[in-house]
Enzyme design. Sequence first.
Site, short mmCIF file in Angstrom:
data_model
loop_
_atom_site.label_atom_id
_atom_site.label_comp_id
_atom_site.label_asym_id
_atom_site.label_seq_id
_atom_site.Cartn_x
_atom_site.Cartn_y
_atom_site.Cartn_z
N GLU A 1 -2.67 6.35 2.49
CA GLU A 1 -2.53 4.93 2.80
C GLU A 1 -3.51 4.63 3.93
O GLU A 1 -3.60 5.38 4.90
CB GLU A 1 -1.09 4.64 3.22
N LYS B 1 0.81 -1.22 0.00
CA LYS B 1 0.00 0.00 0.00
C LYS B 1 0.84 1.28 0.00
O LYS B 1 0.43 2.28 -0.58
CB LYS B 1 -1.01 0.02 1.15
N THR B 2 2.01 1.26 0.62
CA THR B 2 2.86 2.45 0.60
C THR B 2 3.33 2.75 -0.82
O THR B 2 3.27 3.88 -1.29
CB THR B 2 4.07 2.28 1.53
#
Length: 442
Positions: free
Chosen positions: A158, A116-117
């Site tokens: 995020e 996700k980052t």
Amino acid sequence: MSRIGKLHFIGIGGIGMSALAEYALQCKIRVSGSDICENEQTKKLKKLGAKIHIGHARANVKGADAIVYTSAVAEDNPELLFARDNHKLLMKRAEFLRCIEQAHGYSVAVAGCHGKTTATAMLAHVFKCAQKSVTAMIGGEDIDYGNFLFGKDIFLTEACEYKRNFLCLSPDVAVVLNIDNDHLDCYKTVENLAAAYREFASDAIAVVNADDERAVGAAGANFVTFGMSNAAMYTCEDVRAEDGRFSFTLVEYGIRQGRVRLNVAGKHNIYNALAAIAAARQCGVSVQEAMRGVEDFKGVKRRFETVGELFGKKIVADYAHHPREITAALSAEKKPFVIFQPHTYSRTKLLMKDFVAALEKYEGVIYPTYAARESYDAEGSAYTLYLALKERGADYVYAENPERLLQAIDMRAQRAETVFALGAGDIYGVICALIEKFGRKV
């Protein structure tokens, strides 16, 4: 938020909290904060005008109108106790994130147990290439943008699933990269975790991974899919690799749109790129701008980052702290030497067999667990993982401190092409300090 004159952040040096503090400063709110030690984030915030306290004390909170804290803050934290004793407005990090979301006209949240980052940072590049005014909360250090961008129209963040924090958000576009057996210390079962993801994405345009059955199950009535192996609305053809970096032909709803050449290594980043493109298209970004944006992305620190050399060996640092992430990080290397630091006792205990399976075919070093918020648990300790690997005949040693780690690299990594330092704890700082003193930075 406009009525708040001063905000205090407990744990202000964290990558997510520091971005929130910087947002508050951009909104002309006075900011103070505390953390247990100084780091690059606290130094940056201090230059921007925040008052930084090293160490936690009740006096640090005086004068603040509201206090922001994370789920990792202990209940007996003196600043938290002072705030409660004096009836201060208290907000969890996720609640403050929701306030920021509501201040923007459109929001995109990127969730998933892995990636996700990177996908959030890719999307930040896409929006910048499309000249969108975006506030971005990136859960890591993008090489170009750091962990924060400030804008007025689109909110990009995020979204962390830990303790259901992402359910505080109400995104217009909800990206679900994957759903894996993580954070079972608070969810207990993968089914409970998947149910939380369904709730997260239910009222949004869900952008889901067609190759992940649980992710597909998170989609509500309005969704688009991305993927590589199953039929997906956004997919790829003619995938090619050169020096670990991949290129592919983007296919949107069955129509070939052109070549995408990624500037980051690892096949898993094709998924992140497809997710970023699919999400951006739901925000009115043209396909050409979306493709150009993911190509503009150069990486995030601690994500397949070459940090230097020790004893003539290239050292690559990666945030991988889950068995699937370890497998993805090491899959492109023929003879890697692995340094692994487990992250939390609970994760290591719950996934012990999976960690052994991911690590046993390599050789390397097990470094002491980064406990984060947890107390010692022998069953989930790094030493127990080391013993489990030895029982399987794997060629690992246990290094209890940086000196032993340096000796192990010197004596045991001669046959390796690359040394990988894996983990989400302080192993990054440890390995960088060893390179600074005994090796060569790149």
